[in-house]
Design an enzyme around this catalytic site. Structure first.
Site, mmCIF file in Angstrom:
data_model
loop_
_atom_site.group_PDB
_atom_site.id
_atom_site.type_symbol
_atom_site.label_atom_id
_atom_site.label_comp_id
_atom_site.label_asym_id
_atom_site.label_seq_id
_atom_site.Cartn_x
_atom_site.Cartn_y
_atom_site.Cartn_z
ATOM 1 N N HIS A 59 0.829 -1.210 0.000
ATOM 2 C CA HIS A 59 0.000 0.000 0.000
ATOM 3 C C HIS A 59 0.867 1.266 0.000
ATOM 4 C CE1 HIS A 59 -3.351 -2.655 1.927
ATOM 5 N NE2 HIS A 59 -3.082 -2.983 0.677
ATOM 6 N N HIS B 19 -0.851 -10.600 -5.554
ATOM 7 C CA HIS B 19 0.560 -10.252 -5.337
ATOM 8 C C HIS B 19 1.501 -11.235 -6.036
ATOM 9 C CE1 HIS B 19 -1.002 -7.417 -2.536
ATOM 10 N NE2 HIS B 19 -1.375 -8.324 -1.668
ATOM 11 N N ASP C 158 -3.491 -2.401 -5.146
ATOM 12 C CA ASP C 158 -2.461 -3.410 -4.872
ATOM 13 C C ASP C 158 -1.558 -3.621 -6.091
ATOM 14 O OD1 ASP C 158 -3.009 -4.104 -2.240
ATOM 15 O OD2 ASP C 158 -4.284 -5.802 -2.769
ATOM 16 N N HIS D 81 -9.502 -1.752 -4.888
ATOM 17 C CA HIS D 81 -8.365 -2.133 -4.035
ATOM 18 C C HIS D 81 -7.401 -3.042 -4.792
ATOM 19 C CE1 HIS D 81 -6.048 -2.397 -0.410
ATOM 20 N NE2 HIS D 81 -5.851 -3.675 -0.725
HETATM 21 ZN ZN LIG Z 1 -3.963 -4.567 -0.429
#
Ligand SMILES: [Zn+2]
Length: 307
Positions: free
Chosen positions: A78, A268, A245, A241
């Site tokens: 973040h 991720h 990310d 979001h």
């Molecule tokens: Zn996140």
């Protein structure tokens, strides 16, 4: 010249780690041109630096973790997203524990901190990674398929699609396109919070995760609905979001991208795999600077005006 940027002065924040639940203080400090973003563990007997890079990302299971040997910093995404959104190239992040504070679960608090400290131009050109050919990574089959892709684009654009089978998520927007040329990262993306499900929380806590998580730093859902009294910050906060990310995950490459990113159910791990694939294909990109700011994509030139 479109120049590199750092902070004008230092700024601090105190909070808890989302997974560790540990109290942590971060100090964000100006750094010279071509430093990149460097985390410094100042709680150790001798301070240890971890320079952010694609290969420094060593764990992507719940958050992005970077390492230098045994020394780690968890949940960098973040803060990295805020740096990408504000076009910050060089920064020292002194940190007193193993995890970046979660603050309100979005990038908005980091944007506020960085903007309050002020952003200044430096005497070195900003170097961009420009895509010349598409690069793609793909995993799974059928209902489990997920993919992420970078393609040539004069600017920076991200398109993300999610597919959760959960009533509270499925009733919201599942797809978002964000373009840096709008200059609206702080308003439209940065405030989107991380999210989780109560049914996962017990399991995560049993594994020593999400110990600092709660309604004040995440959207929490039971099997049917959002439990936060204030509801959502955006109608499509979940997928926004995921864009937030992705911007943080991709910024670990060390330079801003001139590319169009698109992804379906990525996270991720796959975002980092995409960067590793990019680095494996040197013919797919080059590095460019802009002597004349007017030739730079509009979102980046706008950022240059802001301070
Ligand atoms: Zn996140």
């Amino acid at each position: 010249m479109l120049a590199q940027r750092t902070l004008k002065t230092l700024t601090r924040a105190v909070g808890v780690g989302l997974h560790s639940g540990q109290r942590v203080e971060i100090t964000l400090r100006p750094a010279p041109p071509d430093t990149g973003i460097v985390f410094r563990r100042v709680d150790l007997p001798e301070p240890i630096d971890i320079v952010v890079s694609t290969l420094a990302v060593t764990d992507t299971r719940m958050a992005s973790t970077i390492s230098n040997g045994d020394v780690k910093v968890h949940t960098i995404e973040h803060l990295m997203s805020a740096c990408a959104g504000l076009g910050l190239d060089n920064l020292y992040v002194d940190i007193t524990a193993e995890e970046v504070p979660i603050l309100d679960g979005s990038a908005a608090s980091f944007v506020f901190l960085l903007q309050s400290a002020g952003i200044v131009m430096q005497s070195a050109p900003r170097r961009f990674i420009r895509l010349l050919e598409p690069v793609e990574v793909r995993q799974g089959l059928g209902d489990n398929v997920k993919w992420a892709r970078l393609a040539p684009y004069h600017g920076y654009q991200l398109s993300f699609e999610i597919d959760f089978s959960h009533p509270a998520v499925d009733s919201t927007g599942q797809r978002v396109l964000f373009d840096m040329s709008t200059g609206s990262y702080s308003k439209d993306i940065a405030r989107a919070r991380t999210f989780g499900f109560t049914k996962d929380v017990e399991m995560m806590r049993a594994n020593g995760l999400a110990l600092g998580g709660g309604l004040d730093n995440a959207i929490v859902m039971d099997d049917y609905k959002v439990l936060n009294a204030g509801g959502l910050r955006y109608d499509d906060e979940f997928v926004k979001h995921k864009i937030l990310d992705a911007m943080g995950d991709l910024y670990v490459v060390g330079k801003p991208l001139l590319a169009s990113y698109s992804a379906f159910r990525s996270g991720h791990a796959l975002n980092n795999l995409l960067l590793r694939e990019l680095l494996n294909q040197p013919q797919a990109w080059d590095v460019v600077t802009f002597d004349n700011e007017k030739l730079a994509p509009s979102g980046f030139a706008q950022l240059a005006r802001a301070w």
